[in-house]
Design a protein around this motif. Structure first.
Motif, PDB file in Angstrom:
ATOM      1  N   GLY A  49     -15.073  40.949 -13.004  1.00  0.00           N
ATOM      2  CA  GLY A  49     -14.297  42.136 -13.335  1.00  0.00           C
ATOM      3  C   GLY A  49     -13.123  42.287 -12.400  1.00  0.00           C
ATOM      4  O   GLY A  49     -13.039  41.602 -11.383  1.00  0.00           O
ATOM      5  N   PRO A  50     -12.192  43.179 -12.755  1.00  0.00           N
ATOM      6  CA  PRO A  50     -11.038  43.406 -11.882  1.00  0.00           C
ATOM      7  C   PRO A  50     -11.469  44.140 -10.617  1.00  0.00           C
ATOM      8  O   PRO A  50     -12.600  44.606 -10.529  1.00  0.00           O
ATOM      9  CB  PRO A  50     -10.122  44.278 -12.733  1.00  0.00           C
ATOM     10  CG  PRO A  50     -11.040  44.975 -13.683  1.00  0.00           C
ATOM     11  CD  PRO A  50     -12.182  44.047 -13.927  1.00  0.00           C
ATOM     12  N   SER A  51     -10.580  44.229  -9.644  1.00  0.00           N
ATOM     13  CA  SER A  51     -10.966  44.885  -8.398  1.00  0.00           C
ATOM     14  C   SER A  51     -11.273  46.356  -8.677  1.00  0.00           C
ATOM     15  O   SER A  51     -10.658  46.991  -9.530  1.00  0.00           O
ATOM     16  CB  SER A  51      -9.863  44.750  -7.351  1.00  0.00           C
ATOM     17  OG  SER A  51      -8.701  45.368  -7.823  1.00  0.00           O
ATOM     18  N   GLY A  52     -12.292  46.843  -7.986  1.00  0.00           N
ATOM     19  CA  GLY A  52     -12.689  48.234  -8.157  1.00  0.00           C
ATOM     20  C   GLY A  52     -13.616  48.454  -9.340  1.00  0.00           C
ATOM     21  O   GLY A  52     -13.863  49.591  -9.734  1.00  0.00           O
ATOM     22  N   CYS A  53     -14.159  47.356  -9.920  1.00  0.00           N
ATOM     23  CA  CYS A  53     -15.014  47.531 -11.093  1.00  0.00           C
ATOM     24  C   CYS A  53     -16.470  47.734 -10.702  1.00  0.00           C
ATOM     25  O   CYS A  53     -17.314  47.988 -11.549  1.00  0.00           O
ATOM     26  CB  CYS A  53     -14.897  46.326 -12.025  1.00  0.00           C
ATOM     27  SG  CYS A  53     -15.682  44.855 -11.352  1.00  0.00           S
TER      28      CYS A  53
END
Lengths: 353, 271
Positions: free
Chosen positions: A44-48
């Motif tokens: 997932g993207p950062s912060g997911c």
């Protein structure tokens, strides 16, 4: 192969969420099952929330009340990381600068009271396994990034962990090295038969390494599936667009046909829908003569990439379509073309807000 | 004007100041030290003369004790302050670093207020045990004073070093089974080594040479700066006080140089 890696635990995660003291929810309560010996990728993207999930499994974060982590049906939720018997590999390598390569690899064994001879034997085994022969007495600052990550991997595997946890281990490396290390890592994980949980934001890494992939978004699980399922049958628009390139088209569906501005596409058993959203992968669209197709458009641009050429076709759908065509066909910008797409290649996505 | 000449002209003020206020007095000090009745052997008096030697040992022991105690206290405090966020943290750090602003005289004054004849500790012990405890005017009072102004410097250095420490190192050690104590011993303290050497050397050199605090507490405390002062002002023994000054300077400088070379090596090892 359990001799070299030890037994890989089955991991069960139950209702694990994480809310930080300032009230932000990093992870909504989620449940996951990881089979013994499986490599599971959190993508997932950062912060997911993927790293938070990994840290909960490691024991570096405690889940919110109600969450439980089990290794082989034993509740580990209250067990601190030093007693969980996990191996960890970090993006920053986190090698001890005050120790040599061999001392780094042997540290976990030393802490666990393994005697010197057995330790040396195990370190030699790990050095051979990770291809770092000759570097045993080097200091960490004398190693390249790729060598450091091998040492970090050897150090984590040396203690025969029940679960191997890898947090973006290849992200700090340059592209060509990353590709090479990725395939090495893949064969290593397969041959060890170890239970591994691998966090990455790189979908190519996830595809190659994962037996299954958990796609995450904004602290929640968006989809769990094998790489093929994730790629060919994304359950929502986020997964479709995050994993691989995707054309998202919109139009009404009636009697098995999706109507688009440039014609229509046949669908496999799709319910009638006045405003459907569907995904088509660029490589599943064939370029044919205009007369032979039910969907037509105008080639806006052609980019030759080497192994294929990437076309942008306008007028077919509500948005320009990206088409990966073979590098042998001859098309020019401005040309009218027909597009052929098999019904299996069109994936109707559920309606989202 | 060439580029090179321009640089030389810019450096000229520095050269003049260095020559006038550093090199010339130092040369004069060297000459005075050797110009007394003992001649050049005055430089050895710091070691050969029993009284001077005892003072030197006293001073080194005091400075070493101050350094060790400061490092222990400041490391624990620095680790805690850097790793935890709590209300009042900024105020606490400001308070801890406040002594940086005080001259030695004020520090000495504070020690007298705490442990002097009219001091707080004296009043409390007199009320509790009937016996008044007074230690401000001894070497222990001096130790306390040096501790007081060494701690802020070391805390700030340790905090900066802790901030740069990759938290992953500790997490990796823990994942390998290391207990909290083993993590400190094997990972954190070795990584902070260069900071300890650098800040410890400053603490040591400061404690060797500090004068204001010692002078405020008592004139009969047996440390080198006080000895130099009494030889110079009371005994008018210029040659010996000059030789002792050189000795003090050389020792402090040697410690700093040693620490710098050690920490340089350690920093390189830490990559």
């Amino acid at each position: 192969m359990s001799g070299i890696a030890g037994h890989g635990a089955a991991v069960h995660i139950e209702n694990c969420g994480k809310t930080f003291p300032d009230g932000t929810q990093a992870l909504a309560p989620a449940s996951l099952d990881i089979v013994s010996g499986e490599t599971l990728v959190l993508l997932g993207p950062s912060g997911c929330g993927k790293t938070t999930m990994l840290r909960i499994i490691a024991g570096l974060e405690t889940p919110d009340a109600g969450g439980r982590v089990l290794f082989d049906k034993t509740d580990m939720t209250a067990v601190p990381i030093e007693q969980r018997h996990v191996g960890m590999v970090f993006q920053s390598y986190a090698l001890f600068p005050n120790m040599t390569v061999a001392e780094n690899i042997g540290y976990g064994l030393k802490i666990r009271g393994v005697d010197k001879a057995a330790r040396a034997a195990r370190v030699a085994e790990m050095v051979a396994l990770t291809n770092i022969g000759g570097l045993e007495n080097r200091r960490i600052d004398q190693l390249s990034g790729g060598q450091r990550q091998r040492v970090a991997l050897a150090r984590a595997v040396a203690v025969r962990p029940r679960v191997l946890l890898l947090d973006e281990p290849l992200t700090a490396l340059d592209a060509s090295l990353r590709d090479r290390l990725r395939s090495e890592l893949n064969s290593l994980l397969r041959s060890l038969g170890i239970t591994a949980i691998y966090v990455t934001h790189d979908q190519a890494e996830a595809m190659e390494l994962g037996d299954r992939i958990v796609v995450m978004r904004k602290g929640a699980i968006a989809q769990i599936g094998t790489p093929r399922e994730i790629y060919f049958a994304p359950q929502n628009r986020f997964v479709a667009e995050f994993v691989g390139a995707a054309n998202i088209v919109e139009g009404p569906v009636a009697s098995g046909r999706l109507t688009l501005p440039g014609g229509w596409l046949a669908l496999n058993d799709a319910a009638d829908n006045a405003a459907a959203v569907a995904m088509i992968r660029p490589e599943t669209i064939g370029i044919v003569a205009e007369a032979d197709a039910f969907l037509r458009g105008t080639v806006e641009s052609v980019a030759f990439i080497g192994d294929r050429q990437r076309l942008v076709v306008t007028g077919a759908a509500n948005k320009p379509l990206t088409v990966d065509a073979p590098n042998t066909i001859n098309v020019r910008a401005g040309e009218r073309v027909g597009l052929s797409v098999t019904p299996q290649a069109v994936r109707v996505l559920p309606k989202e807000d | 004007m060439s580029h090179r000449n321009f640089i030389w002209i810019c450096l000229l003020p520095l050269v003049v100041v260095t020559a006038a206020f550093f090199l010339l007095p130092m040369a004069q000090l060297l000459a005075v030290g050797a110009g007394g009745s003992r001649g050049v052997s005055a430089y050895l008096a710091i070691i050969t003369e029993p009284r001077y030697r005892a003072t030197l040992i006293n001073t080194v022991v005091l400075a070493a004790a101050t350094t060790v105690a400061t490092l222990v206290i400041a490391t624990i405090a620095g680790l805690f302050l850097q790793r935890h966020r709590f209300p009042g943290r900024a105020v606490l750090i400001a308070m801890l670093t406040f002594p940086l602003a005080f001259p030695g005289v004020v520090v000495g004054f504070l020690i007298i207020l705490l442990a002097g004849r009219q001091g707080l500790i004296g009043a409390i012990t007199a009320a509790v045990t009937g016996e008044k405890v007074v230690f401000a005017y001894s070497i222990f009072g001096l130790f306390l004073g040096y501790l007081y102004f060494s701690i802020p410097r070391v805390i700030l250095t340790v905090m900066a070093a802790v901030q740069k420490l990759d938290i992953g190192l500790e997490e990796a050690a823990r994942s390998l089974g290391a207990s909290p104590w083993a993590v400190q011993r094997d990972v954190v303290l070795p990584a902070l080594g260069p900071a300890f050497v650098a800040s410890g050397a400053i603490a040591f050199a400061t404690a060797m040479g500090a004068f204001g605090t010692a002078f405020t507490l008592a004139t009969n405390i047996d440390v080198l700066p006080m000895l130099i002062y009494t030889e110079f002002t009371l005994a008018a023994n210029f040659a010996i006080s000059a030789a002792l000054s050189i000795g003090l300077g050389v020792i402090a400088w040697a410690i700093l140089a040693l620490a710098r070379s050690m920490s340089g090596g350690a920093v390189a090892a830490a990559g």
